[in-house]
Structures are given as structure tokens and as C-alpha cells.
Design an enzyme around this catalytic site. Structure first.
Site, mmCIF file in Angstrom:
data_model
loop_
_atom_site.group_PDB
_atom_site.id
_atom_site.type_symbol
_atom_site.label_atom_id
_atom_site.label_comp_id
_atom_site.label_asym_id
_atom_site.label_seq_id
_atom_site.Cartn_x
_atom_site.Cartn_y
_atom_site.Cartn_z
ATOM 1 N N LYS A 74 -3.318 -16.109 3.527
ATOM 2 C CA LYS A 74 -2.004 -14.919 3.568
ATOM 3 C C LYS A 74 -2.563 -13.912 4.481
ATOM 4 O O LYS A 74 -3.828 -13.922 4.884
ATOM 5 C CB LYS A 74 -2.173 -14.397 1.901
ATOM 6 C CG LYS A 74 -3.625 -13.793 1.507
ATOM 7 C CD LYS A 74 -3.546 -13.260 0.095
ATOM 8 C CE LYS A 74 -4.897 -12.608 -0.209
ATOM 9 N NZ LYS A 74 -4.721 -12.088 -1.561
ATOM 10 N N ARG A 176 -2.154 -7.478 -13.263
ATOM 11 C CA ARG A 176 -1.462 -7.684 -12.196
ATOM 12 C C ARG A 176 -0.091 -8.527 -12.605
ATOM 13 O O ARG A 176 0.403 -8.317 -13.635
ATOM 14 C CB ARG A 176 -2.108 -8.118 -10.832
ATOM 15 C CG ARG A 176 -1.496 -7.756 -9.721
ATOM 16 C CD ARG A 176 -2.513 -7.820 -8.426
ATOM 17 N NE ARG A 176 -2.997 -9.152 -8.259
ATOM 18 C CZ ARG A 176 -3.862 -9.268 -7.174
ATOM 19 N NH1 ARG A 176 -3.968 -8.384 -6.476
ATOM 20 N NH2 ARG A 176 -3.975 -10.509 -7.190
ATOM 21 N N TYR A 314 -7.918 16.358 17.664
ATOM 22 C CA TYR A 314 -7.356 17.272 16.957
ATOM 23 C C TYR A 314 -8.275 17.928 15.838
ATOM 24 O O TYR A 314 -9.041 17.421 15.147
ATOM 25 C CB TYR A 314 -6.251 16.485 16.258
ATOM 26 C CG TYR A 314 -4.901 15.851 17.282
ATOM 27 C CD1 TYR A 314 -4.166 16.705 17.614
ATOM 28 C CD2 TYR A 314 -5.066 14.375 17.338
ATOM 29 C CE1 TYR A 314 -3.197 16.209 18.404
ATOM 30 C CE2 TYR A 314 -3.961 14.113 18.000
ATOM 31 C CZ TYR A 314 -3.015 14.945 18.790
ATOM 32 O OH TYR A 314 -2.153 14.356 19.604
ATOM 33 N N MET A 378 -3.470 8.397 17.690
ATOM 34 C CA MET A 378 -2.454 7.402 17.520
ATOM 35 C C MET A 378 -3.005 6.188 18.317
ATOM 36 O O MET A 378 -2.690 4.939 17.918
ATOM 37 C CB MET A 378 -1.228 7.640 17.799
ATOM 38 C CG MET A 378 -0.064 6.657 17.706
ATOM 39 S SD MET A 378 1.863 7.077 17.818
ATOM 40 C CE MET A 378 1.911 8.257 16.478
#
Length: 463
Positions: A74, A176, A314, A378
Site C-alpha cells: 500500500k 479503527r 528562517y 520548502m
């Protein structure tokens, strides 16, 4: 054929990656093309994937259960690539594939992996809109965990004129998916009616373990046993209703490795296929004869010298303590590098130290472990090499390794576990989050896969 240092601006650039064993000149050209296409690459060793599956199959065979093994592929095979990983798992002895999403289950069939090769199970879908009829037409097994699921599966089966291969999911304590014990009488009645009508072939019963990956915690061992007891109760209720499932499956990677008594008819290892232990508390991959299959590497950008007291990235969360060199590693959170793996120091704005993600850098003196300095951006991170790059022979274009198999302390090679710690997550998320803009390249494909399977791969991704 293997890769060595590459020419860069008339000099030799340093390479922290392994010496890749290219299968041919074409494989080497594919590698060079990937370097030009993007400044980072994911290298997946299909031989390692096959070996991991062989080891999991061996463990299950040693239990004497006669169980088969499902390779859970998956989420694009945990970020390793759906089709190549599925083929490697089958080459290693998997008899089932677990895709979760119908889209990936159908992609496997469309790629040429037929029912003669393996069964495929899909279990994550919205029954109102999922292509249930297409799943059935492609002989894909479908999990049902609610009466609404079952009703839609029956409707699709009747419309198609064939029986759906169904696995009943039981809620045993995970909280779940799955039918709960207190509503199971109603469920059994609906299953009986669907089976009698010829709408379903009731193949399996399954559930999922919550804390089997922490066998050293007594409370969790007891919780796992309670789930096993609940699973047995569901099994017995189905037998009494005349609906005895042919394939019972409960064991994930952790239980496959440590609880042979619940291998039942099928085990479902996921993370083990990719060469990792389910939780570091269980030990290391080598504890279970597993080998991490993925390496993430990148080529350095700008190299420059900075004085002491210079802020990086940053927020000035990292301030250089001494004169040093920094380099740009051109992968960032848009590539799946976790921002939580940013590096802070006490001189920075937070006043707290937090180790950033580790990176293997090659120097003229040998390999060195450096870390992300400042916030992950980013498209890039900054590395503080803790010295002068000119003294180390480090320059733009050098290849660094974010994580790989972890070849021992002397190699200074991080693993995905080593990235998970500073990121505050697990190895699964480290490689599942890697974006597809990073090229995937496959090592040892010709040695691992038969010719007919090799033909199913994009030839441009084979090294």
C-alpha cells in the site's frame, strides 16, 4: 560496473553514496539522466526487497502453520514504488499482495500481475463510490467492515453476475475499522443471506493488531493477547453460523516475526518487506536478518564560509558558534523532508538545542556525519559542516546520503530510523512522505526479476 567520483568543473567531486552496481551502460546512463533531472534520487535495491520477503517466508514456514505470506504494498509500496516492489515481493515468495486502496489493486492487475500470480486484497474504500464491480471483474478480494460495505458489495456482485471474494474485518480492540462484537449477530445474518444468494464467497476473516510491535511492554503484551482472544471469538461465532472462513489473518510484521502461534493461514508483513523493524524497541533490522532497501541521496548546492554568530534559515533558530562552512542540500519539505527535522542550537532564537536530520557527507579525510542546521525550507536545507569546506575537499555537486541501509558506525550512514528520531515520527513516515518529484531508480532489477517481470518496469528507471 559501479559509480565513482564524478568530474565537476575540472575536478573530482566527492561521493558519500555507495558504489552503485550498475547492471549495464544503459543503467549508468539512466543514473546520469536522473542526476540531471533532479538534485536528489531515491535508489531502491530490489535484491534487498526480495531477500527480505524470502526471510519473512522462511520465518513463517518455520512456524509449521502452513500459512502463506502477503506483501503489503500500500501507499506506493511505502514510497518504494508500487510495481517494482510488488514484483520483488513475488520473486521473494509472497503469494498475496495487500494494496489497501482499490486504485493500487487495479494498477497491479493492469500492469500484468494476474490472478495466476497472486491474490490481491483491497480494504480501504468508500463503498458508495468505489469501483467495486471493477475489483470483482479483476478477481481482487474485498474487505467488508460494516453492513453498508456489505450491502454495496452485494449490489455490485449481483449487477455483475458474479460472487465477490469477501474478507470480514473484525474490530478486536484497535478502534479503527471492522464489525464490533455486539453487532456481529446482525452481521452474521446478513453474511448468511448474501452467501446463500450467491452474492459473496466468504474467503477470510481478519483484524489488525495495535501494539504487537512492543513485546517488551507487559501491558501491551496483555493487550495483544486480548485482541487474539477476541479474534478467536469472532472465528468461533462464524463457525457456529456455518460461515467458517478459509483464510484467517491477523499477524503484521511484528507478529510475523515474534508470534508464530498466530500466523494462522496468512500473515501480512508490511514494514519488514522494506527492511525495517516495526519499532526500534524491537531491535534493529539486522536483528531479524532484514536489510533496508531504500537510499535517499542528493547533490550539494552552494558552498560558502560564514563567520561565528551568523544565523541560518528562517527564524534564526540556528546561529553558528564558530567560523564554519555551510552547504545547501537541495531537498526540502516539498520533497517530503520533515520540517520537524530542523536543527536548532542554544544560540538561536528558541534558546534550545534540537538535532537536525543526519546526513552522510564525504570529505577528503573520510565520511562525516553532519546535520540539518536551521529550519527545513520548502526546497532545501542548510548543512553546517563544522569546519571549512576547503579543508575537507567539499564542493558543490558532491553527493550526500540522507539515509541508506546503515552499513555500520564506521560508515557514518544514517537510516530512516535515524531521521525519524529528530523528526519525532517513525521510519514508515520518513519514506512514505517522499514526493514523486524525486526520481526512483531500481538497483539489481535484472538479477532479481525474471525477464517477463523486468519487461513490466520503466526501462529508464533500471540501474
Amino acid at each position: 560496473m559501479s559509480n565513482g567520483p564524478r568530474e565537476h568543473n575540472g575536478s573530482m567531486s566527492l561521493n558519500a553514496a555507495p558504489s552503485w552496481d550498475f547492471s549495464s551502460d544503459t543503467g549508468y546512463q539512466n543514473y546520469q539522466r536522473a542526476l540531471g533531472a533532479y538534485p536528489g534520487q531515491v535508489i531502491v535495491d530490489l535484491a534487498a526487497l526480495k531477500s527480505n520477503m524470502q526471510e519473512l517466508v522462511r520465518v513463517v514456514a518455520a512456524s509449521g502453520s502452513g500459512a502463506q505470506v502477503m506483501g503489503v504494498i500500500k501507499a506506493d509500496a511505502y514510497g518504494h514504488g508500487l510495481i517494482p516492489s510488488a514484483l520483488a515481493a513475488l520473486a521473494g515468495g509472497a503469494r498475496w499482495l495487500g494494496s489497501a486502496q482499490p486504485r493500487e489493486a487495479l494498477a497491479l492487475r493492469r500492469a500484468g500481475i494476474g490472478v495466476d500470480r497472486c491474490r490481491i486484497l483491497a480494504w480501504m474504500y468508500n463503498a458508495q463510490s468505489a469501483p467495486l464491480d471493477e475489483l470483482m471483474a479483476n478477481d481482487i478480494d474485498i474487505s467488508v467492515g460494516s453492513l453498508a460495505d456489505l450491502a454495496q458489495v452485494v449490489k455490485a456482485a449481483d449487477s455483475l453476475g458474479r460472487r465477490a471474494r469477501v474478507h470480514v474485518e473484525a474490530e478486536t480492540g484497535f478502534g479503527r475499522g471492522g464489525f464490533t462484537a455486539d453487532t456481529f449477530d446482525q452481521t452474521l445474518k446478513a453474511l448468511q443471506e448474501a452467501a446463500a444468494h450467491g452474492s459473496i464467497d466468504l474467503v477470510g476473516l481478519w483484524s489488525h493488531l495495535a501494539v504487537a510491535d512492543m513485546p517488551g511492554v507487559s501491558e501491551f503484551v496483555e493487550s495483544t493477547q486480548a485482541q487474539i482472544d477476541s479474534f478467536e471469538e469472532f472465528s468461533e461465532r462464524m463457525r457456529q453460523a456455518g460461515l467458517e472462513p478459509r483464510v484467517r489473518h491477523l499477524a503484521n510484521t511484528a507478529a510475523t516475526l515474534t508470534r508464530p502461534q498466530i500466523h494462522y493461514d496468512l500473515t501480512r508483513p508490511g514494514i519488514g518487506l522494506y527492511g525495517y523493524e516495526p519499532d526500534p524497541s524491537m531491535g534493529q533490522p539486522s536483528t531479524y536478518h532484514l536489510q533496508p532497501a531504500m537510499t535517499l541521496q542528493a547533490q550539494l548546492g552552494t558552498v560558502k564560509n560564514l563567520p561565528a554568530g551568523h544565523g541560518i534559515s528562517y527564524g534564526r533558530t540556528y546561529v553558528t558558534e564558530h567560523p564554519t562552512s555551510t552547504v545547501i542540500m537541495p531537498l526540502g519539505y516539498a520533497d517530503g523532508i520533515h520540517r520537524s527535522a530542523s536543527g536548532f542550537d542554544q544560540a538561536g532564537a528558541t534558546g534550545q538545542k534540537h538535532l537536525g536530520g543526519p546526513v552522510r557527507l564525504m570529505t577528503a579525510q573520510g565520511p562525516k556525519l553532519v546535520r540539518v542546521a536551521g529550519r527545513v525550507c520548502m526546497d532545501q536545507c542548510v548543512l553546517d559542516v563544522k569546519g571549512l569546506a576547503s579543508d575537507m575537499g567539499v564542493q558543490e555537486g558532491d553527493t550526500v546520503v540522507l539515509f541508506g541501509p546503515g552499513r555500520g558506525e564506521e560508515f557514518a550512514e544514517p537510516t530512516a530510523d535515524d531521521w525519524a528520531r529528530p523528526a519525532g515520527t517513525i521510519s514508515y513516515e520518513i519514506f512514505v512522505c517522499l514526493r514523486n518529484r524525486i526520481p526512483r531508480l531500481y538497483l539489481h532489477a535484472p538479477q532479481t526479476l525474471p525477464a517477463e517481470d523486468l519487461a513490466l518496469l520503466d526501462p529508464n528507471c533500471v540501474l
